[in-house]
Design an enzyme around this catalytic site. Structure first.
Site, PDB file in Angstrom:
ATOM      1  N   GLU A 167     -25.893   3.152  23.483  1.00 52.32           N
ATOM      2  CA  GLU A 167     -27.312   3.129  24.468  1.00 52.32           C
ATOM      3  C   GLU A 167     -26.721   3.562  26.209  1.00 52.32           C
ATOM      4  OE1 GLU A 167     -27.614  -1.195  24.302  1.00 52.32           O
ATOM      5  OE2 GLU A 167     -29.260  -0.623  22.254  1.00 52.32           O
ATOM      6  N   GLU A 352     -29.419  -1.044  15.536  1.00 53.05           N
ATOM      7  CA  GLU A 352     -29.541  -2.317  15.747  1.00 53.05           C
ATOM      8  C   GLU A 352     -30.612  -3.648  15.283  1.00 53.05           C
ATOM      9  OE1 GLU A 352     -27.631  -3.572  19.665  1.00 53.05           O
ATOM     10  OE2 GLU A 352     -25.869  -2.124  18.465  1.00 53.05           O
TER      11      GLU A 352
HETATM   12  C1  FCB Z   1     -27.428  -4.393  22.515  1.00 55.36           C
HETATM   13  C2  FCB Z   1     -26.097  -4.014  22.473  1.00 55.36           C
HETATM   14  C3  FCB Z   1     -25.069  -5.171  21.699  1.00 55.36           C
HETATM   15  C4  FCB Z   1     -26.003  -6.484  21.582  1.00 55.36           C
HETATM   16  C5  FCB Z   1     -27.310  -6.652  21.453  1.00 55.36           C
HETATM   17  C6  FCB Z   1     -27.910  -7.927  21.517  1.00 55.36           C
HETATM   18  O1  FCB Z   1     -28.616  -3.776  23.228  1.00 55.36           O
HETATM   19  O2  FCB Z   1     -26.271  -2.832  21.943  1.00 55.36           O
HETATM   20  O3  FCB Z   1     -24.209  -5.240  21.917  1.00 55.36           O
HETATM   21  O4  FCB Z   1     -25.478  -6.934  23.351  1.00 55.36           O
HETATM   22  O5  FCB Z   1     -27.736  -5.878  22.445  1.00 55.36           O
END
Ligand code: FCB
Length: 452
Positions: A167, A352
């Site tokens: 990110e 994620e």
């Molecule tokens: C993302 C991050 C991760 C976590 C999630 C909830 O942006 O990559 O580290 O904090 O959100």
């Protein structure tokens, strides 16, 4: 209507964490402090004055955590490497004990037939490098590539999936525009510069990887559909601006070799004059793109914020998580299909996806978290739909394996499939973890089992 089971053989069923959020022991065995160590020890920055000194104690308990992953049937684990464990000062002398930790973790995973995916940067820049200008310094690309090379040299024989940055948008914007995250700067000019240097670092590290590594490397981005609140042209334009800002900034640069016009215009005079040749370095052939997906935004025109000049409109008739993020599973299908369409059908992973909810205390050895189970089910179904539409999706990583240090929220937001009692460090798999285990065991078929 249940859809044909479309998860291909070899699809990776994983969970993700990041170093600062779970490891604890940030200074152990010769490690140098990171910007997150410094930031979380700055009064007023983190909810309840929390920090990552202990976190989930994964640095010392990783073996038990790998056993837990095996028990749940995970076939992959995405973790990140803390740069400062390898290079305590960011550059220069390698600390073999830091490499040793990740090497042992990888061996433990392979011993359980769990595929490791290693992220080289999940926000924890060595503090020593921040003191040299951090990502604002053009030299950061070289620092990062040297670090990547040192790690790859030792681990690539066993780690076959690598991500450069997690990110970069959040690093540029949270760290340098809004200032909510480490290092806490607030400057549009710096944010644009940091975004650019992160992309140069990504490109340089991919080049280093091609020289040193023999497997696969990609980039992980956070994506979030931007829907206009109304059909009015001004709102549609605001959604397009915010889309360029959030979704296209890093993907256009890394995959297409140019920044979106709307982004550059939005930054206006704050946008630096970058050397033209940089774009060639930034656009490296990638083996995959990792997509982090949590929610969507509904936006309308408004606000003076550089660069998007758009306001979010809360959809109060829809379910939200404890982060106040709208639960919007169809946005995952939309996002994956869009990346496939706009960027030449790259191999994708959902790196994620998950949700925080206020969980109850454990009872009878488990934690009842029906909302998280529903979230997981709906998003896995949405991923399956993308597969049915032809997206080359190779795996899914739930965020997160464990409840952990959720940045400025400290320990107040729980994203884990497994509950962590921070006082005792006891781990209790939640009902959602059991559900995920069934999905994995049935290769997706359990997604269609009757919902209770
Ligand atoms: C993302 C991050 C991760 C976590 C999630 C909830 O942006 O990559 O580290 O904090 O959100």
């Amino acid at each position: 209507m249940p859809e044909a089971n479309a998860f291909p053989d070899g699809f990776l069923w994983g969970a993700a964490t990041s170093a600062y959020q779970v490891e604890g022991s940030p200074l152990a065995d010769g490690a140098g402090p990171s910007i997150w160590h410094a930031f979380s020890h700055t009064p007023g920055r983190i909810a309840d004055g929390q920090n990552g000194d202990l976190a989930c104690d994964h640095y010392r308990r990783y073996h038990g955590d790998v056993d837990l992953m095996a028990e749940l049937g995970l076939t992959a684990y995405r973790f990140s490497i803390n740069w400062g464990r390898i290079f305590p000062h960011g550059t220069g002398r390698i600390n073999p004990q830091g490499l040793g930790f990740y090497s042992r973790l990888v061996d433990a995973l392979l011993g359980r037939n769990i595929v490791p995916m290693a992220t080289l940067y999940h926000w924890d820049l060595p503090l020593a490098l921040e003191q040299r200008g951090g990502w604002r310094n053009r030299d950061s690309a070289g620092w990062f590539a040297d670090y990547a090379q040192a790690v790859v040299r030792v681990l690539d024989d066993r780690v076959h999936l690598w991500a450069t940055l997690n990110e970069p948008w959040v690093v540029a914007v949270g760290g340098h525009l809004s200032g909510d995250l480490a290092p806490g700067h607030k400057s549009p000019h710096e944010a644009a510069l940091v975004g650019h240097n992160l992309l140069r670092a990504h490109g340089t590290a991919v080049q280093a990887y091609r020289a040193e590594g023999r497997h696969r490397i990609g980039l992980v981005v956070n994506l979030e559909p931007q829907h206009a609140a109304t059909r009015a042209e001004a709102d549609q334009a605001a959604a397009a601006r915010r889309d360029a800002f959030i979704n296209r900034w890093f993907l256009d640069a890394a995959l297409l070799g140019d920044y979106p016009e709307a982004l550059v215009q939005g930054f206006g005079p704050a946008w630096p004059d970058f050397p033209r040749g940089d774009q060639r370095l930034i656009r490296q052939p990638l083996d995959f793109v990792g997509v982090n997906y949590y929610s969507r935004s509904v936006v309308r025109q408004g606000g003076a914020d550089v660069p998007a000049r758009a306001e979010r409109v809360r959809q109060s008739d829809r379910p939200h998580t404890a982060m106040d993020w709208e639960v919007y599973p169809q946005g995952l299908t939309e996002t994956l299909v869009r990346v496939a369409r706009d960027y030449g059908n790259p191999t994708l992973y959902v790196t994620e996806n998950g949700a925080a909810f206020p969980d109850p205390s454990p009872r009878d050895g488990t934690v009842q978290d029906p909302e998280r189970t529903a979230y997981l089910r709906a998003h896995l179904q949405a991923a399956r739909r993308a597969l049915a539409e032809g997206v080359d999706l190779r795996g899914y990583f739930a965020w997160s394996l464990l409840d952990n240090f959720e940045w400025v929220y400290g320990y107040s937001k729980r994203f884990g499939l497994v509950q962590v009692d921070y006082a005792t460090q006891a781990r209790t798999p939640k009902a959602s973890a059991r559900f995920y285990a069934q999905v994995i065991r049935s290769q997706g078929a359990a997604l269609d089992a009757e919902q209770r």
